[in-house]
Design a protein around this motif. Sequence first.
Motif, short mmCIF file in Angstrom:
data_model
loop_
_atom_site.label_atom_id
_atom_site.label_comp_id
_atom_site.label_asym_id
_atom_site.label_seq_id
_atom_site.Cartn_x
_atom_site.Cartn_y
_atom_site.Cartn_z
N UNK A 1 0.84 -1.19 0.00
CA UNK A 1 0.00 0.00 0.00
C UNK A 1 0.88 1.24 0.00
N UNK A 2 0.24 2.39 -0.18
CA UNK A 2 0.98 3.66 -0.17
C UNK A 2 0.79 4.42 1.14
N UNK A 3 0.21 3.79 2.12
CA UNK A 3 -0.02 4.49 3.37
C UNK A 3 1.30 4.78 4.07
N UNK A 4 1.35 5.88 4.76
CA UNK A 4 2.58 6.36 5.39
C UNK A 4 2.56 6.22 6.90
N UNK A 5 1.40 5.89 7.46
CA UNK A 5 1.30 5.77 8.91
C UNK A 5 0.29 4.67 9.25
N UNK B 1 -1.16 0.55 15.61
CA UNK B 1 -1.58 -0.70 16.25
C UNK B 1 -2.05 -0.31 17.65
N UNK B 2 -3.34 -0.09 17.80
CA UNK B 2 -3.87 0.42 19.06
C UNK B 2 -3.73 -0.60 20.18
N UNK B 3 -3.83 -1.88 19.85
CA UNK B 3 -3.72 -2.91 20.89
C UNK B 3 -2.35 -2.88 21.56
N UNK B 4 -1.31 -2.69 20.75
CA UNK B 4 0.06 -2.67 21.29
C UNK B 4 0.56 -1.26 21.56
N UNK B 5 -0.26 -0.26 21.26
CA UNK B 5 0.11 1.14 21.44
C UNK B 5 1.39 1.48 20.67
N UNK B 6 1.37 1.13 19.40
CA UNK B 6 2.49 1.40 18.51
C UNK B 6 2.01 2.23 17.32
N UNK B 7 2.85 3.11 16.87
CA UNK B 7 2.58 3.88 15.65
C UNK B 7 3.78 3.72 14.73
N UNK B 8 3.53 3.28 13.50
CA UNK B 8 4.60 3.10 12.53
C UNK B 8 4.51 4.18 11.46
N UNK B 9 5.65 4.76 11.13
CA UNK B 9 5.74 5.80 10.11
C UNK B 9 6.66 5.32 8.99
N UNK B 10 6.28 5.58 7.75
CA UNK B 10 7.16 5.27 6.62
C UNK B 10 7.72 6.58 6.08
N UNK B 11 9.06 6.69 6.06
CA UNK B 11 9.71 7.94 5.70
C UNK B 11 10.84 7.72 4.69
N UNK B 12 11.29 8.81 4.09
CA UNK B 12 12.52 8.75 3.31
C UNK B 12 13.66 8.38 4.26
N UNK B 13 14.56 7.48 3.86
CA UNK B 13 15.63 7.05 4.76
C UNK B 13 16.44 8.20 5.37
N UNK B 14 16.71 9.23 4.57
CA UNK B 14 17.53 10.34 5.05
C UNK B 14 16.81 11.17 6.11
N UNK B 15 15.48 11.07 6.20
CA UNK B 15 14.73 11.87 7.16
C UNK B 15 14.61 11.22 8.54
N UNK B 16 14.86 9.93 8.62
CA UNK B 16 14.60 9.21 9.86
C UNK B 16 15.46 9.70 11.03
N UNK B 17 16.76 9.93 10.87
CA UNK B 17 17.53 10.44 12.01
C UNK B 17 16.99 11.75 12.56
N UNK B 18 16.46 12.62 11.70
CA UNK B 18 15.89 13.89 12.15
C UNK B 18 14.63 13.67 12.96
N UNK B 19 13.74 12.81 12.47
CA UNK B 19 12.50 12.50 13.18
C UNK B 19 12.80 11.94 14.57
N UNK B 20 13.80 11.06 14.64
CA UNK B 20 14.12 10.44 15.92
C UNK B 20 14.81 11.44 16.85
N UNK B 21 15.76 12.20 16.35
CA UNK B 21 16.46 13.16 17.19
C UNK B 21 15.49 14.18 17.80
N UNK B 22 14.51 14.62 17.01
CA UNK B 22 13.59 15.67 17.45
C UNK B 22 12.36 15.12 18.18
N UNK B 23 12.26 13.80 18.29
CA UNK B 23 11.19 13.22 19.08
C UNK B 23 9.88 13.01 18.35
N UNK B 24 9.83 13.26 17.05
CA UNK B 24 8.63 12.96 16.29
C UNK B 24 8.45 11.45 16.17
#
Length: 225
Positions: free
Chosen positions: A40-44, A47-70
Motif C-alpha cells: 500500500x501507499x499508506x505512510x502511517x 496498532x492500538x492494541x500494542x500502542x504502537x505507531x509506525x511511520x514510513x519515511x525517506x531514509x535520510x529523514x529518519x535520524x531527524x525525526x528520531x532526534x527531534x522526538x517525532x
Amino acid sequence: MEPTNNDVIAIALPKGRLLTPILELFEGIGFPCVKVFSDSRRLIYEDRDRQLRFLILRPADIPTYVERGAADMGIAGKDQLLEQRRDVYEPLDLRFGACRLVVAEPAELHKQDDPHSWSNLRVATKYPNLAEAYFSRKGIQAEIIKLTGSLELAPLVGLAERIIDLVETGQTLKENGLVEVEEIVKSTARLIVNRASLKTKYRRVQDLVEKMRAQVEAHTAGARA
C-alpha cells in the motif's frame, strides 16, 4: 480509553531497499501488522492494541525525526548516521542492508589514475560531510558537489571527475562505465532511539530493543548453521 501520546511508541521505518527485511524483522518479533506497508501507499499505521505507531519515511529523514522526538525509535543506515551526526542513541546493529560507501571514477580515467597522486578533485556525492572528512584525512583538496540522485551521470557529463556513492554489488557502477577506486566506510541498518524517549519510556523501549536483538541473534545463528 484512547492512548495518550506518552503511551504510544512511534517507530520510523525507511522506504526502499531496507523495508522488506524490516517487515520480516517485525513479523519475527510478533508484529505482522507492519505488513500493511508492503502493498500500500499508506505512510502511517497505528496498532492500538500494542500502542504502537509506525511511520514510513525517506531514509535520510529518519535520524531527524528520531532526534527531534517525532519518532521514539527508527531504523536507519549507518551511512546516514555518520553523515548527519544526529544526537540519537544507537543500541543495535540489525546486520542487514549491508553496503559500502566508495569512491568511483570512469573506467578510462582509472587506467591511468593513481589515487596516491590525487591533489585537486571535483567529486559529486549525496554524502558531503563524509566526503569532506575523508579527503581531509588524506590531505587532498576536493571540491564537493552535493547531489540527491543519479550520481553516475555526473562524470559522464563533466560535472565531476569522480563520485562517492553507496554500493551493494557494484553492478550499477559497471553499467555506467565506472570503477570503484577506494572504500570509505561499511554500512548496515541500525536501530536508533530518541534520547528523551529512552528515559521517559524506558521499559517499553528496552523491551522492543531486546526483542529485536534476540531476533537478530537468532537469524544470524540460523544463517551460520
